[in-house]
Every structure is written in structure tokens, then in C-alpha cells.
Motif scaffolding. Structure first.
Motif, PDB file in Angstrom:
ATOM      1  N   GLY A   2     -23.165 -27.115 -36.423  1.00 21.64           N
ATOM      2  CA  GLY A   2     -21.827 -27.660 -36.160  1.00 21.64           C
ATOM      3  C   GLY A   2     -21.777 -28.205 -34.743  1.00 21.64           C
ATOM      4  N   ASP A   3     -22.947 -28.669 -34.255  1.00 18.20           N
ATOM      5  CA  ASP A   3     -23.078 -29.112 -32.873  1.00 18.20           C
ATOM      6  C   ASP A   3     -22.737 -30.605 -32.786  1.00 18.20           C
ATOM      7  OD1 ASP A   3     -23.808 -29.617 -30.285  1.00 18.20           O
ATOM      8  OD2 ASP A   3     -25.870 -28.892 -30.480  1.00 18.20           O
ATOM      9  N   GLY A   4     -21.468 -30.877 -32.598  1.00 18.84           N
ATOM     10  CA  GLY A   4     -21.030 -32.262 -32.543  1.00 18.84           C
ATOM     11  C   GLY A   4     -19.523 -32.328 -32.381  1.00 18.84           C
ATOM     12  N   VAL A   5     -19.024 -33.543 -32.309  1.00 17.12           N
ATOM     13  CA  VAL A   5     -17.580 -33.748 -32.128  1.00 17.12           C
ATOM     14  C   VAL A   5     -17.103 -34.784 -33.141  1.00 17.12           C
ATOM     15  CG1 VAL A   5     -17.638 -33.148 -29.679  1.00 17.12           C
ATOM     16  CG2 VAL A   5     -18.004 -35.526 -30.358  1.00 17.12           C
ATOM     17  N   PHE A   6     -15.803 -34.834 -33.347  1.00 17.46           N
ATOM     18  CA  PHE A   6     -15.302 -35.828 -34.303  1.00 17.46           C
ATOM     19  C   PHE A   6     -13.879 -36.237 -33.991  1.00 17.46           C
ATOM     20  CE2 PHE A   6     -12.387 -33.760 -37.426  1.00 17.46           C
ATOM     21  CZ  PHE A   6     -12.478 -32.441 -37.003  1.00 17.46           C
ATOM     22  N   GLU A   7     -13.449 -37.283 -34.681  1.00 15.51           N
ATOM     23  CA  GLU A   7     -12.067 -37.749 -34.617  1.00 15.51           C
ATOM     24  C   GLU A   7     -11.603 -38.136 -36.013  1.00 15.51           C
ATOM     25  OE1 GLU A   7      -9.589 -38.098 -32.290  1.00 15.51           O
ATOM     26  OE2 GLU A   7     -10.915 -36.966 -30.996  1.00 15.51           O
ATOM     27  N   GLY A   8     -10.335 -37.906 -36.268  1.00 18.41           N
ATOM     28  CA  GLY A   8      -9.691 -38.421 -37.478  1.00 18.41           C
ATOM     29  C   GLY A   8      -8.666 -39.437 -37.009  1.00 18.41           C
ATOM     30  N   ILE A   9      -8.848 -40.681 -37.428  1.00 21.68           N
ATOM     31  CA  ILE A   9      -8.019 -41.789 -36.914  1.00 21.68           C
ATOM     32  C   ILE A   9      -7.376 -42.480 -38.111  1.00 21.68           C
ATOM     33  CG2 ILE A   9      -8.081 -43.836 -35.395  1.00 21.68           C
ATOM     34  CD1 ILE A   9     -10.886 -42.898 -34.475  1.00 21.68           C
ATOM     35  N   ARG A  10      -6.254 -43.112 -37.867  1.00 23.41           N
ATOM     36  CA  ARG A  10      -5.576 -43.730 -39.001  1.00 23.41           C
ATOM     37  C   ARG A  10      -5.219 -45.192 -38.729  1.00 23.41           C
ATOM     38  NH1 ARG A  10      -1.229 -40.265 -42.406  1.00 23.41           N
ATOM     39  NH2 ARG A  10      -0.511 -41.941 -43.743  1.00 23.41           N
ATOM     40  N   ARG A  69      -3.375 -45.958 -31.984  1.00 22.54           N
ATOM     41  CA  ARG A  69      -3.852 -45.247 -30.791  1.00 22.54           C
ATOM     42  C   ARG A  69      -5.382 -45.052 -30.770  1.00 22.54           C
ATOM     43  NH1 ARG A  69       1.443 -42.639 -28.323  1.00 22.54           N
ATOM     44  NH2 ARG A  69       2.539 -44.567 -28.644  1.00 22.54           N
ATOM     45  N   LEU A  70      -6.083 -46.130 -31.097  1.00 21.74           N
ATOM     46  CA  LEU A  70      -7.545 -46.057 -31.148  1.00 21.74           C
ATOM     47  C   LEU A  70      -8.143 -45.600 -29.813  1.00 21.74           C
ATOM     48  CD1 LEU A  70     -10.316 -46.505 -32.436  1.00 21.74           C
ATOM     49  CD2 LEU A  70     -10.098 -48.944 -31.959  1.00 21.74           C
ATOM     50  N   ASP A  71      -7.669 -46.191 -28.729  1.00 18.25           N
ATOM     51  CA  ASP A  71      -8.253 -45.846 -27.428  1.00 18.25           C
ATOM     52  C   ASP A  71      -8.030 -44.377 -27.073  1.00 18.25           C
ATOM     53  OD1 ASP A  71      -9.058 -48.406 -27.368  1.00 18.25           O
ATOM     54  OD2 ASP A  71      -7.865 -49.034 -25.647  1.00 18.25           O
ATOM     55  N   GLU A  72      -6.862 -43.855 -27.427  1.00 15.17           N
ATOM     56  CA  GLU A  72      -6.567 -42.442 -27.143  1.00 15.17           C
ATOM     57  C   GLU A  72      -7.527 -41.541 -27.921  1.00 15.17           C
ATOM     58  OE1 GLU A  72      -4.405 -44.798 -27.488  1.00 15.17           O
ATOM     59  OE2 GLU A  72      -2.711 -44.496 -26.134  1.00 15.17           O
ATOM     60  N   HIS A  73      -7.791 -41.899 -29.188  1.00 15.83           N
ATOM     61  CA  HIS A  73      -8.741 -41.113 -29.993  1.00 15.83           C
ATOM     62  C   HIS A  73     -10.143 -41.197 -29.387  1.00 15.83           C
ATOM     63  CE1 HIS A  73      -6.485 -39.690 -33.481  1.00 15.83           C
ATOM     64  NE2 HIS A  73      -5.796 -40.812 -33.444  1.00 15.83           N
ATOM     65  N   LEU A  74     -10.519 -42.411 -28.954  1.00 13.41           N
ATOM     66  CA  LEU A  74     -11.865 -42.559 -28.390  1.00 13.41           C
ATOM     67  C   LEU A  74     -11.997 -41.793 -27.075  1.00 13.41           C
ATOM     68  CD1 LEU A  74     -12.741 -46.303 -29.149  1.00 13.41           C
ATOM     69  CD2 LEU A  74     -13.413 -44.250 -30.397  1.00 13.41           C
ATOM     70  N   LYS A  75     -10.935 -41.808 -26.276  1.00 11.75           N
ATOM     71  CA  LYS A  75     -10.973 -41.049 -25.016  1.00 11.75           C
ATOM     72  C   LYS A  75     -11.178 -39.575 -25.307  1.00 11.75           C
ATOM     73  CE  LYS A  75      -8.057 -44.030 -22.354  1.00 11.75           C
ATOM     74  NZ  LYS A  75      -6.632 -44.331 -22.334  1.00 11.75           N
ATOM     75  N   ARG A  76     -10.458 -39.071 -26.308  1.00 12.95           N
ATOM     76  CA  ARG A  76     -10.597 -37.649 -26.646  1.00 12.95           C
ATOM     77  C   ARG A  76     -12.017 -37.366 -27.141  1.00 12.95           C
ATOM     78  NH1 ARG A  76      -6.303 -35.129 -30.729  1.00 12.95           N
ATOM     79  NH2 ARG A  76      -7.557 -36.210 -32.274  1.00 12.95           N
ATOM     80  N   VAL A 136      -2.514 -22.937 -23.842  1.00 15.87           N
ATOM     81  CA  VAL A 136      -2.379 -21.767 -24.703  1.00 15.87           C
ATOM     82  C   VAL A 136      -3.437 -21.757 -25.825  1.00 15.87           C
ATOM     83  CG1 VAL A 136      -0.695 -22.581 -26.423  1.00 15.87           C
ATOM     84  CG2 VAL A 136      -0.626 -20.208 -25.675  1.00 15.87           C
ATOM     85  N   GLY A 137      -4.045 -22.926 -26.034  1.00 11.19           N
ATOM     86  CA  GLY A 137      -5.130 -22.983 -27.015  1.00 11.19           C
ATOM     87  C   GLY A 137      -4.845 -23.937 -28.157  1.00 11.19           C
ATOM     88  N   ILE A 138      -4.614 -25.210 -27.807  1.00 10.12           N
ATOM     89  CA  ILE A 138      -4.351 -26.211 -28.854  1.00 10.12           C
ATOM     90  C   ILE A 138      -5.222 -27.438 -28.629  1.00 10.12           C
ATOM     91  CG2 ILE A 138      -1.941 -25.536 -29.161  1.00 10.12           C
ATOM     92  CD1 ILE A 138      -1.232 -28.177 -27.566  1.00 10.12           C
ATOM     93  N   LEU A 139      -5.355 -28.221 -29.681  1.00 10.09           N
ATOM     94  CA  LEU A 139      -5.922 -29.547 -29.517  1.00 10.09           C
ATOM     95  C   LEU A 139      -4.794 -30.430 -28.978  1.00 10.09           C
ATOM     96  CD1 LEU A 139      -8.476 -31.339 -30.232  1.00 10.09           C
ATOM     97  CD2 LEU A 139      -7.114 -32.107 -32.159  1.00 10.09           C
ATOM     98  N   GLU A 140      -5.108 -31.247 -27.979  1.00 15.92           N
ATOM     99  CA  GLU A 140      -4.067 -32.133 -27.443  1.00 15.92           C
ATOM    100  C   GLU A 140      -3.921 -33.313 -28.402  1.00 15.92           C
ATOM    101  OE1 GLU A 140      -5.852 -32.704 -23.583  1.00 15.92           O
ATOM    102  OE2 GLU A 140      -4.569 -31.166 -22.698  1.00 15.92           O
ATOM    103  N   GLY A 141      -3.040 -33.150 -29.371  1.00 16.88           N
ATOM    104  CA  GLY A 141      -2.916 -34.122 -30.457  1.00 16.88           C
ATOM    105  C   GLY A 141      -2.384 -35.470 -29.999  1.00 16.88           C
ATOM    106  N   ILE A 142      -2.916 -36.511 -30.632  1.00 15.22           N
ATOM    107  CA  ILE A 142      -2.457 -37.876 -30.342  1.00 15.22           C
ATOM    108  C   ILE A 142      -1.035 -38.042 -30.916  1.00 15.22           C
ATOM    109  CG2 ILE A 142      -3.007 -40.341 -30.645  1.00 15.22           C
ATOM    110  CD1 ILE A 142      -5.309 -38.768 -29.246  1.00 15.22           C
TER     111      ILE A 142
END
Ligand code: PMP
Length: 294
Positions: free
Chosen positions: A29-37, A45-52, A205-211
Motif C-alpha cells: 500500500g506504498d503509494g498515494v492517490f486522488e479521487g477527482i471529479r 479543482r484539478l490543481d488543488e487535487h494535484l497539489k495534495r 485532529v486527524g483528517i484529510l484536508e478535503g477539497i
């Protein structure tokens, strides 16, 4: 329907889109991902997803092999090649192929995969009636272990929390922190409304900083009925006695919550501020975004 999947610079039909069993994303599970719409041919908000994505990769010492601009082009091209207008895009960067060990210095070529498909929409009635949720027995992971701001391929705690919801025959589960603070849903951030004040847990507190969360924070300032917006911790009790509650995320958009652990929230129907945020969010996604077919 067969789709074209981007794998390391090439487009291949989905049936042939395969990754090595020696890829660290598969092994650990060594990796990162994004779910974009994408809405109506515009990527929200493509750039925001890519920055994350790049920040998540940086934190895990994964060197994304594409520049930000080339990644942007690759995402747009994937949507275009699949002739999609309303789409869900899954972008994955793994540490790449290596041996069976944990030494990341031996792994020099991260893998990049981009999948674009039709979006599986949530049933319409959940937006009209709202959903029921439970608080999960699974605790959110901690900044001192694995920062939840990193959107990594390790989703086991969220998968188990979601299973608890399914097992309880409700739609979603909310994870609490070790101290008992509300953090987020299995794939959404959370907001409550109390005395016309909008409250959402802070990142630490422990969240993903959602777009979607940040889009909601922007929209909410424009709503007259909203008197204040606060990023602060709150407990399960605050959730039970909230006037309104909603979840938000790329796939779910803005979803009203009307019951938590058997307690009815407010009047048991989506509240006025939640409905106004839903309306303004839909307006936002239909007016802005990176035009794929420009
Ligand atoms: N929290 C978690 C754990 C998630 O997986 C998601 C979905 N990406 C979210 C929150 C919402 O984030 P976003 O609005 O960026 O989709």
C-alpha cells in the motif's frame, strides 16, 4: 465498457491495464492517490487535487516522475481519450517496482496510473432525505503515526469503519480520535451547525484536508444565515445535539446527516443551512473547473 487507462505514459485498454505484483503499491500500500471529479467536461479543482497529491508523495519520499504541468496534461488527456463529460478520475502514484523488502532507496521508478470512468452517482434520495451514520469503534490514525493529511493507499481503518456502517445497516461511519474528538467519515469530511454557527474539525485532529471541505468553507461565508464558521474540535455529544450535520467529499458531494448513533439530528430532515450549502455547491461545480475539451 472498455476504457483507456494511463499507465506510465501509455494509454492501454482497461482489460490490459495491469501493474506488476512487485509494485510496492500492491505489496505494501506504498503509494498515494486522488479521487477527482469532472462535471460537464470541466475538472473540478484539478490543481488543488494535484497539489495534495504532490504533498502526499513528498511526505512519503516518493518522487513523482512527472512535473505538475505534465501530470495536469495527463489527467486532462485521460478524460478526453475516454470521451467523458461527467467523470470520476482516480490518479495513483506508487513507489514502483522493487524487491520484497522495505528499503525505499532500491526503488527508483514510481508508477503513475490514471483511470477515468463514469461516475457512480449516489442515490438521489439520500440528498433529499439525508443519511443515518454511526460512530465507529475504529480510531482515526494519528499525526505521530501516519498523518491523515497524506492521502496514501493505506485505507484499512476507513475500510473497516465503512464495514461497521454496512454491518449496522446505515450509510456511513464517523471515526473519532483517540481523545474522542470527531474527525471525519470513511471518505468524507464532516460539518455540524449549532446556533447558526458552522463547525468542522481542524486538520490537526486527524483528517484529510478535503477539497470539498475547503469549497464548502468558501461557500458558507456567503450565506447570510451563517453567523460564524469555526474550525474546532467537537465530541460525539456535540454531534448528537447539533441542529444540522452534513458530510462532504468528491464522490458524495454534500450529503445531509439526519441520524447519528440512533439520535435524530435537528428535525430529522436536511436543515436549511445544509440545503443552501448543497445548492451553492452544485452551482459552483457547474460553473468552474478546467475545461477538458477547450
Ligand atoms: N476524508 C477522507 C478519508 C477521504 O478519503 C476523502 C475523499 N477523498 C475526504 C475526506 C474528502 O476529501 P475530498 O473532498 O478532497 O474528496
Amino acid at each position: 465498457m472498455s476504457r483507456l487507462v494511463y499507465i506510465n505514459g501509455e494509454f492501454v485498454p482497461s482489460e490490459e491495464a495491469k501493474i506488476s505484483v512487485f509494485d510496492k503499491g500492491f505489496l505494501f500500500g506504498d503509494g498515494v492517490f486522488e479521487g477527482i471529479r469532472a462535471y460537464e467536461g470541466r475538472i473540478f479543482r484539478l490543481d488543488e487535487h494535484l497539489k495534495r497529491l504532490y504533498n502526499s508523495a513528498k511526505a512519503l519520499l516518493i518522487n513523482v516522475p512527472l512535473s505538475f504541468e505534465d501530470m495536469r496534461k495527463a489527467v486532462i488527456e485521460t478524460v478526453k481519450r475516454n470521451n467523458l463529460k461527467d467523470a470520476y478520475i482516480r490518479l495513483i502514484v506508487t513507489r514502483g517496482i522493487g524487491d520484497l523488502g522495505l528499503d525505499i532507496t532500491k526503488c527508483k521508478n514510481p508508477s503513475v496510473v490514471i483511470i477515468a470512468d463514469e461516475i457512480a452517482l449516489f442515490p438521489k434520495e439520500i440528498y433529499e432525505k439525508g443519511i443515518e451514520v454511526i460512530t465507529s469503534s475504529i480510531r482515526a490514525s494519528y499525526g505521530d503515526v501516519l498523518p491523515p493529511q497524506i492521502k496514501s493507499l493505506n485505507y484499512l481503518s476507513h475500510i473497516l469503519a465503512k464495514w461497521e456502517a454496512t454491518n449496522a445497516k446505515v450509510q456511513e461511519a464517523i471515526l473519532l480520535s483517540r481523545e474522542g474528538y470527531v474527525t471525519e467519515g470513511s471518505a468524507e469530511n464532516i460539518f455540524i451547525v449549532r446556533d447558526k454557527c458552522l463547525i468542522t474539525p481542524p486538520s490537526w485532529v486527524g483528517i484529510l484536508e478535503g477539497i470539498t471541505r475547503s469549497a464548502v468553507l468558501e461557500i458558507a461565508w456567503e450565506i447570510e444565515e451563517v453567523e460564524d464558521i469555526i474550525e474546532d474540535v467537537f465530541t460525539r455529544y456535540d454531534l448528537y445535539v447539533a441542529d444540522e450535520c452534513f458530510l462532504c467529499g468528491t464522490a458524495a458531494e454534500v450529503v445531509p446527516v439526519v441520524k447519528v448513533d440512533g439520535r435524530v439530528i435537528g428535525d430529522g430532515v436536511p436543515g436549511p443551512i445544509t440545503r443552501e450549502i448543497m445548492r451553492r455547491f452544485r452551482e459552483l461545480v457547474s460553473t468552474e473547473g478546467v475545461d477538458v475539451y477547450a
